[in-house]
Design a protein around this motif. Structure first.
Motif, PDB file in Angstrom:
ATOM      1  N   THR A 184     -61.511   7.613  -5.004  1.00 10.86           N
ATOM      2  CA  THR A 184     -62.196   7.388  -5.563  1.00 10.86           C
ATOM      3  C   THR A 184     -63.498   7.880  -6.403  1.00 10.86           C
ATOM      4  O   THR A 184     -63.641   8.142  -6.792  1.00 10.86           O
ATOM      5  CB  THR A 184     -61.996   5.787  -6.120  1.00 10.86           C
ATOM      6  OG1 THR A 184     -61.320   4.715  -6.445  1.00 10.86           O
ATOM      7  CG2 THR A 184     -63.536   5.229  -8.071  1.00 10.86           C
ATOM      8  N   ILE A 185     -63.712   8.570  -5.021  1.00  7.17           N
ATOM      9  CA  ILE A 185     -64.822   9.322  -4.424  1.00  7.17           C
ATOM     10  C   ILE A 185     -64.338  11.090  -4.818  1.00  7.17           C
ATOM     11  O   ILE A 185     -65.486  11.572  -5.557  1.00  7.17           O
ATOM     12  CB  ILE A 185     -65.449   8.929  -3.861  1.00  7.17           C
ATOM     13  CG1 ILE A 185     -64.896   9.383  -2.892  1.00  7.17           C
ATOM     14  CG2 ILE A 185     -66.407   7.264  -3.142  1.00  7.17           C
ATOM     15  CD1 ILE A 185     -66.213   9.700  -1.590  1.00  7.17           C
ATOM     16  N   GLY A 186     -62.853  10.575  -4.983  1.00  6.90           N
ATOM     17  CA  GLY A 186     -62.527  12.552  -5.557  1.00  6.90           C
ATOM     18  C   GLY A 186     -61.943  12.022  -6.183  1.00  6.90           C
ATOM     19  O   GLY A 186     -62.501  13.652  -7.088  1.00  6.90           O
ATOM     20  N   LYS A 187     -61.490  11.512  -6.563  1.00  6.50           N
ATOM     21  CA  LYS A 187     -61.042  11.600  -8.294  1.00  6.50           C
ATOM     22  C   LYS A 187     -60.627  10.654  -9.162  1.00  6.50           C
ATOM     23  O   LYS A 187     -60.986  10.569 -10.354  1.00  6.50           O
ATOM     24  CB  LYS A 187     -59.608  11.441  -7.508  1.00  6.50           C
ATOM     25  CG  LYS A 187     -58.373  11.963  -6.968  1.00  6.50           C
ATOM     26  CD  LYS A 187     -57.258  11.669  -6.635  1.00  6.50           C
ATOM     27  CE  LYS A 187     -56.457  12.791  -5.845  1.00  6.50           C
ATOM     28  NZ  LYS A 187     -55.115  12.625  -5.354  1.00  6.50           N
ATOM     29  N   GLY A 188     -61.649  10.034  -9.087  1.00  9.98           N
ATOM     30  CA  GLY A 188     -62.462   8.641 -10.277  1.00  9.98           C
ATOM     31  C   GLY A 188     -62.967   8.865 -11.140  1.00  9.98           C
ATOM     32  O   GLY A 188     -63.628   9.847 -10.992  1.00  9.98           O
ATOM     33  N   ALA A 205     -61.388  12.368   0.216  1.00  7.99           N
ATOM     34  CA  ALA A 205     -60.281  11.754  -0.726  1.00  7.99           C
ATOM     35  C   ALA A 205     -60.170  12.538  -2.356  1.00  7.99           C
ATOM     36  O   ALA A 205     -59.701  11.916  -3.355  1.00  7.99           O
ATOM     37  CB  ALA A 205     -62.199  10.976  -1.787  1.00  7.99           C
ATOM     38  N   ARG A 206     -60.264  13.692  -2.719  1.00  8.51           N
ATOM     39  CA  ARG A 206     -59.852  15.032  -3.566  1.00  8.51           C
ATOM     40  C   ARG A 206     -58.267  14.738  -3.438  1.00  8.51           C
ATOM     41  O   ARG A 206     -57.678  15.239  -4.319  1.00  8.51           O
ATOM     42  CB  ARG A 206     -60.940  15.242  -4.279  1.00  8.51           C
ATOM     43  CG  ARG A 206     -60.585  16.576  -5.064  1.00  8.51           C
ATOM     44  CD  ARG A 206     -61.420  17.532  -5.288  1.00  8.51           C
ATOM     45  NE  ARG A 206     -60.991  18.438  -6.226  1.00  8.51           N
ATOM     46  CZ  ARG A 206     -61.329  19.828  -7.355  1.00  8.51           C
ATOM     47  NH1 ARG A 206     -62.000  20.302  -5.789  1.00  8.51           N
ATOM     48  NH2 ARG A 206     -60.868  20.754  -7.375  1.00  8.51           N
ATOM     49  N   ILE A 207     -58.296  15.425  -2.035  1.00  9.72           N
ATOM     50  CA  ILE A 207     -57.082  16.158  -2.006  1.00  9.72           C
ATOM     51  C   ILE A 207     -56.425  15.775  -0.795  1.00  9.72           C
ATOM     52  O   ILE A 207     -55.180  15.766  -1.094  1.00  9.72           O
ATOM     53  CB  ILE A 207     -57.364  17.794  -1.156  1.00  9.72           C
ATOM     54  CG1 ILE A 207     -58.075  17.113   0.536  1.00  9.72           C
ATOM     55  CG2 ILE A 207     -57.847  18.857  -1.554  1.00  9.72           C
ATOM     56  CD1 ILE A 207     -58.302  18.538   1.749  1.00  9.72           C
ATOM     57  N   ASN A 208     -56.991  14.261  -0.530  1.00  2.11           N
ATOM     58  CA  ASN A 208     -55.905  12.832   0.138  1.00  2.11           C
ATOM     59  C   ASN A 208     -55.250  13.696   1.475  1.00  2.11           C
ATOM     60  O   ASN A 208     -54.068  13.482   1.701  1.00  2.11           O
ATOM     61  CB  ASN A 208     -54.437  12.622  -0.600  1.00  2.11           C
ATOM     62  CG  ASN A 208     -53.796  10.955  -0.289  1.00  2.11           C
ATOM     63  OD1 ASN A 208     -54.738  10.638   0.543  1.00  2.11           O
ATOM     64  ND2 ASN A 208     -53.486  11.182  -0.536  1.00  2.11           N
ATOM     65  N   SER A 209     -56.010  14.598   1.888  1.00  3.76           N
ATOM     66  CA  SER A 209     -55.726  15.010   3.305  1.00  3.76           C
ATOM     67  C   SER A 209     -56.290  15.774   4.080  1.00  3.76           C
ATOM     68  O   SER A 209     -57.255  16.884   4.126  1.00  3.76           O
ATOM     69  CB  SER A 209     -54.019  16.647   3.027  1.00  3.76           C
ATOM     70  OG  SER A 209     -54.231  17.043   4.214  1.00  3.76           O
ATOM     71  N   ALA A 210     -56.925  15.419   5.611  1.00  5.86           N
ATOM     72  CA  ALA A 210     -57.254  15.238   6.292  1.00  5.86           C
ATOM     73  C   ALA A 210     -56.761  16.930   7.203  1.00  5.86           C
ATOM     74  O   ALA A 210     -56.802  16.440   8.248  1.00  5.86           O
ATOM     75  CB  ALA A 210     -58.469  14.495   7.378  1.00  5.86           C
TER      76      ALA A 210
END
Length: 327
Positions: free
Chosen positions: A169-173, A246-251
């Motif tokens: 949520t903090i990246g795409k919400g 949170a935006r790219i869903n990948s560390a």
């Protein structure tokens, strides 16, 4: 002698209009004018630029740079700098990913612990600068390599992905029509503005960057304030790392390459002196928007990343040159 009136006295005389000064106008409105001109230019070069979806995308992109830029601006006001921001960004992404995936921690505790790690990194930078007496440029350059290498070690060089939806949520919400990352960035700018302009701590930061020895002789604990500045910068860079994750869903251990350049360019372009003691967060906000618009516009025009890097580097040199020339 008594009848001679200087130019400054004429400007200050009651009822006498001040003459137009281009320098004064440029100092107050120059950055805003530049921002508008860049937007107009890209709107002519590509019709996609002014679409609502693209403008929202620009805001999302700059939210990561902007969040970190608030901390960097506060740090640079004190006369410091942090070249480890990009490595820090990637490292914190890996840290919170490990907390979530390997330790199965809930989202909020994982984020809280990750931000504590960021504060510790900032404190270590401050220790190297204040106690070991390493120049900020060298201390944070070394920390950049340490964090980047540690990130590869703890991840084995592989990305970590697939996180809980609540974290994303903090990246795409959205909160209503507004992207959550943008709201986080704006909140940090508001808090940073209040800190620098309405608190004693903010005044100490400006004084520290203006003349550290004089500030110390006035009874201000300069070491403590440097620790606070580096910790604030570290926490906000860590927060930017959480937003990116949170935006790219990948560390990814390679994330954030060149990120510190974008942040420092935005801060210096916004008028924060590279020598410390000067700068306003309102102008830094415009600097962040300018960097975001340039990156977005060049991408829409299919300009290669190599050339974008050249343009960003030239922008940083120009901003520093203007700062030095103004002094």
């Amino acid at each position: 002698m008594n009848n001679i009136i200087t130019e400054n006295e004429q400007d200050c005389a009651p009822g006498r209009k001040k003459s137009f000064s281009f320098r004064t106008f440029f100092q107050g409105w120059g950055l805003f004018v530049v921002f508008i001109l860049i937007c107009v230019l890209f709107s002519f070069l590509t019709p996609i630029f002014l679409r609502a979806s693209n403008l929202i995308n620009v805001v999302r992109q700059v939210s990561i740079i902007g969040t970190s830029a608030v901390g960097m601006a506060i740090l640079m006001v004190t006369g410091g700098i942090d070249l480890s921001a990009g490595s820090h960004l990637a490292f914190i992404g890996l840290v919170v990913a490990i907390f979530l995936k390997q330790f199965n921690l809930p989202v909020l505790p994982a984020m809280g612990l990750a931000l504590c790690v960021s504060a510790v990194i900032g404190a270590v930078n401050a220790f190297l600068v204040t106690r070991v007496k390493i120049p900020p440029l060298i201390a944070t350059l070394g920390m950049m390599s340490v964090l980047r290498g540690t990130g590869y070690v703890i991840s084995g060089g592989y990305p970590i992905y697939d996180f809980p939806a609540s974290f994303m949520t903090i990246g795409k919400g959205y909160l209503g029509p507004f992207p959550v990352p943008a709201l986080i960035m704006l909140s940090m700018f508001v808090l940073g503005y209040i800190l620098l302009n309405s608190t004693y701590l903010g005044r100490y930061f400006y004084a520290l960057g203006g003349n550290e020895e004089a500030t110390r002789l006035c009874g201000v604990n300069t070491v403590k304030n440097k620790y606070l500045a580096y910790c604030i910068s570290g926490v906000l860079t860590g927060l930017a790392g959480l937003i990116l994750l949170a935006r790219i869903n990948s560390a990814q251990p390679s994330a954030g390459n060149g990120f510190e350049m974008d942040v420092i360019t935005a801060v210096v372009l916004g008028g924060v002196s590279i020598s410390g003691g000067e700068g306003k967060l309102t102008n830094v906000f415009l600097g962040v928007l300018i960097i975001g618009v340039i990156s977005n516009g060049l991408t829409l025009l299919n300009v290669h990343d190599y050339y974008q890097t050249i343009i960003k580097g030239a922008t940083l040199l120009m901003a520093v040159a203007i700062d030095k020339f103004g002094k």
